[in-house]
Design an enzyme around this catalytic site. Sequence first.
Site, mmCIF file in Angstrom:
data_model
loop_
_atom_site.group_PDB
_atom_site.id
_atom_site.type_symbol
_atom_site.label_atom_id
_atom_site.label_comp_id
_atom_site.label_asym_id
_atom_site.label_seq_id
_atom_site.Cartn_x
_atom_site.Cartn_y
_atom_site.Cartn_z
ATOM 1 N N VAL A 1 -33.638 -37.376 67.205
ATOM 2 C CA VAL A 1 -33.514 -36.181 66.163
ATOM 3 C C VAL A 1 -34.920 -35.676 65.586
ATOM 4 O O VAL A 1 -34.862 -34.592 65.506
ATOM 5 C CB VAL A 1 -32.770 -37.012 65.014
ATOM 6 C CG1 VAL A 1 -32.873 -36.496 63.452
ATOM 7 C CG2 VAL A 1 -31.345 -37.146 65.008
ATOM 8 N N THR B 1 -36.663 -43.731 71.293
ATOM 9 C CA THR B 1 -35.301 -44.324 71.614
ATOM 10 C C THR B 1 -34.989 -44.382 73.178
ATOM 11 O O THR B 1 -35.594 -43.547 73.926
ATOM 12 C CB THR B 1 -34.208 -43.522 70.905
ATOM 13 O OG1 THR B 1 -34.309 -42.064 71.236
ATOM 14 C CG2 THR B 1 -34.422 -43.733 69.212
ATOM 15 N N LYS C 1 -35.100 -27.943 75.582
ATOM 16 C CA LYS C 1 -34.109 -27.546 74.543
ATOM 17 C C LYS C 1 -34.624 -28.474 73.062
ATOM 18 O O LYS C 1 -34.845 -29.419 73.298
ATOM 19 C CB LYS C 1 -32.933 -27.577 74.510
ATOM 20 C CG LYS C 1 -32.229 -26.855 75.801
ATOM 21 C CD LYS C 1 -30.785 -26.597 75.789
ATOM 22 C CE LYS C 1 -30.144 -28.076 76.295
ATOM 23 N NZ LYS C 1 -28.752 -27.632 76.552
ATOM 24 N N THR D 1 -37.730 -52.735 70.262
ATOM 25 C CA THR D 1 -37.525 -52.883 68.678
ATOM 26 C C THR D 1 -36.208 -52.144 68.413
ATOM 27 O O THR D 1 -35.611 -52.160 67.234
ATOM 28 C CB THR D 1 -38.719 -52.189 67.852
ATOM 29 O OG1 THR D 1 -38.766 -50.894 68.155
ATOM 30 C CG2 THR D 1 -39.745 -53.065 68.173
HETATM 31 N N1 LIG Z 1 -33.045 -31.660 72.869
HETATM 32 C C1 LIG Z 1 -32.326 -32.205 73.904
HETATM 33 O O1 LIG Z 1 -32.199 -31.787 75.145
HETATM 34 C C2 LIG Z 1 -31.562 -33.488 73.415
HETATM 35 C C3 LIG Z 1 -31.405 -34.298 74.485
HETATM 36 C C4 LIG Z 1 -30.788 -35.663 74.114
HETATM 37 C C5 LIG Z 1 -30.469 -35.885 72.788
HETATM 38 N N2 LIG Z 1 -30.765 -35.077 71.975
HETATM 39 C C6 LIG Z 1 -30.536 -35.163 70.686
HETATM 40 O O2 LIG Z 1 -30.919 -36.478 69.979
HETATM 41 C C7 LIG Z 1 -30.202 -36.981 69.011
HETATM 42 C C8 LIG Z 1 -29.835 -38.413 69.501
HETATM 43 O O3 LIG Z 1 -31.196 -39.040 69.658
HETATM 44 P P1 LIG Z 1 -31.213 -40.425 69.290
HETATM 45 O O4 LIG Z 1 -30.160 -41.355 69.818
HETATM 46 O O5 LIG Z 1 -32.631 -40.972 69.741
HETATM 47 O O6 LIG Z 1 -31.229 -40.676 67.469
HETATM 48 P P2 LIG Z 1 -32.058 -40.810 66.282
HETATM 49 O O7 LIG Z 1 -33.320 -40.090 66.500
HETATM 50 O O8 LIG Z 1 -31.211 -40.694 65.319
HETATM 51 O O9 LIG Z 1 -32.777 -42.462 66.466
HETATM 52 C C9 LIG Z 1 -31.483 -43.450 66.199
HETATM 53 C C10 LIG Z 1 -32.033 -44.282 65.333
HETATM 54 O O10 LIG Z 1 -32.953 -45.275 65.852
HETATM 55 C C11 LIG Z 1 -33.881 -45.177 65.036
HETATM 56 N N3 LIG Z 1 -35.370 -45.465 65.605
HETATM 57 C C12 LIG Z 1 -35.919 -44.666 66.485
HETATM 58 N N4 LIG Z 1 -36.977 -45.206 67.258
HETATM 59 C C13 LIG Z 1 -36.928 -46.455 66.828
HETATM 60 C C14 LIG Z 1 -37.397 -47.627 67.518
HETATM 61 N N5 LIG Z 1 -38.511 -47.814 68.196
HETATM 62 N N6 LIG Z 1 -37.278 -48.785 66.775
HETATM 63 C C15 LIG Z 1 -36.140 -49.019 65.930
HETATM 64 N N7 LIG Z 1 -35.649 -48.085 65.470
HETATM 65 C C16 LIG Z 1 -35.804 -46.670 65.925
HETATM 66 C C17 LIG Z 1 -34.030 -43.943 64.031
HETATM 67 O O11 LIG Z 1 -34.675 -43.879 62.764
HETATM 68 C C18 LIG Z 1 -32.615 -43.708 64.083
HETATM 69 O O12 LIG Z 1 -31.977 -44.530 62.765
HETATM 70 C C19 LIG Z 1 -28.998 -36.075 68.986
HETATM 71 O O13 LIG Z 1 -28.923 -35.234 68.033
HETATM 72 C C20 LIG Z 1 -28.995 -35.249 70.272
HETATM 73 O O14 LIG Z 1 -28.348 -33.998 70.285
HETATM 74 C C21 LIG Z 1 -31.303 -33.666 72.227
#
Ligand SMILES: NC(=O)c1ccc[n+]([C@@H]2O[C@H](COP(=O)([O-])OP(=O)(O)OC[C@H]3O[C@@H](n4cnc5c(N)ncnc54)[C@H](O)[C@@H]3O)[C@@H](O)[C@H]2O)c1
Length: 401
Positions: free
Chosen positions: A118, A142, A154, A184
């Site tokens: 995100v 993540t 993208k 974590t």
């Molecule tokens: N641009 C692209 O091509 C692309 C590719 C894949 C995913 N995405 C997008 O990414 C989003 C999903 O990503 P996500 O799953 O990383 O979600 P996110 O960014 O919401 O992170 C998930 C949760 O983990 C927490 N967090 C992050 N890093 C942490 C860490 N090291 N330790 C503990 N907590 C942590 C965040 O605060 C959040 O609550 C979707 O919106 C998706 O569309 C985009």
Amino acid sequence: MQKTTVASWTVSATRHIDYEILESPNLLDPENPDLAALPYGSQGGGRRLVVIDEAVQGIFGDRIRGYFAARNKDMDYLTLPGGDEHKTLDQVVHVASRLNEIGTRRAGTPPIAIGGGVVQDVVGMAAGLYRRGIPYVRVPTTLLGQIDGSVSAKNGVNFEGHRNRLGTFAPPPRTLIDRTLIATLPRRQISSGMGEIIKMALIKDARLFDLLEAYGPDLLTERLQDTGIRTSAEKPGQECMHRAIAGMAEELQKNLWETDLRRIVDYGHTFSPAVEMRALPEILHGEAVAMGCVFGAVLSARRGILRYGQLERIIKTVRSIGLEPSHPLFGDPEILNDALSETVRHRDNHQHITLLRDVGITTFVDDLTTQEVAGAAATMVSILNGKSPLPDVELELPSNE
Ligand SMILES: NC(=O)c1ccc[n+]([C@@H]2O[C@H](COP(=O)([O-])OP(=O)(O)OC[C@H]3O[C@@H](n4cnc5c(N)ncnc54)[C@H](O)[C@@H]3O)[C@@H](O)[C@H]2O)c1
Ligand SMILES: [Zn+2]
């Protein structure tokens, strides 16, 4: 025919692009120069913005600030919330305002995004729009961000109830991966990231699927850090990660601007967005993708192109990595057929649906019917209820016949 133009001019140009994804362990150790380095090797100067995910700020915030302080870098910090409900245009504008405030230049002061998908998407979009596009550095924290977003060109935000409806193609010149940063993460977030790894395995990497099948629960518990006792050569966490990134890079490179709308990487992403957006924030992206992968396998098995035994293997592996193979919304034919129509619009009036012939082997179809989708939805209900997806179990006669 009447001539309407009196003169014409054409501008034709090509833009070469390359960007790198580097694995750099101990990224937050001040001895490691990678995090502070400018992506194109030139000398900087001038204040840079570091955007940090809120949860990451809580865990690594002091170390991040300590790192830049130790290296005498002039940085400004901004914390943003993670979670898809915060992937909005407002957040993009928020980042752009801060870039403006600190006087971010066209090239010499690229911002750094440290967080999940995100934060990466929001900062990526802000960087893509700011001065019509500036470079930035991505540090995914993540699993999903490290194996999927890390390779992507993208970015985007959700808009008017649609996933990624607004966005740009603007890859950062450099993405830095440090596997220890995901240690974590809550278990559920690891499972969600594994949803994208299972997709990659199903579309092109049978060895990756074997790894998930053999080590699924361990990968989850160890958060892919390979802390379990094994022979020194055996590093399933690292191997899964490397294979997933390499597979993604290979697929994206041949069609980076998506001029070809037949993309196997869209497997698991055709029907799931409708479910994901309706269920938000109940279902995470990778969780929805895993269900989308099972749905694709159900469609394939019902068409007779994938053996039911393979479908059962897929469901079992999905469960073993802490993911649900189905959801009530995946049993609703109306939602799924709406998703299909939406996909057809997105793919320029073609279905281009990826189905499976085997684990690691795909085929495209363009003749999926609404009845087929409804049939597969019924199978998803059986799976939800813990029944076998085999047809003899699923083909119960309606009671009024
Ligand atoms: N641009 C692209 O091509 C692309 C590719 C894949 C995913 N995405 C997008 O990414 C989003 C999903 O990503 P996500 O799953 O990383 O979600 P996110 O960014 O919401 O992170 C998930 C949760 O983990 C927490 N967090 C992050 N890093 C942490 C860490 N090291 N330790 C503990 N907590 C942590 C965040 O605060 C959040 O609550 C979707 O919106 C998706 O569309 C985009
Ligand atoms: Zn995805």
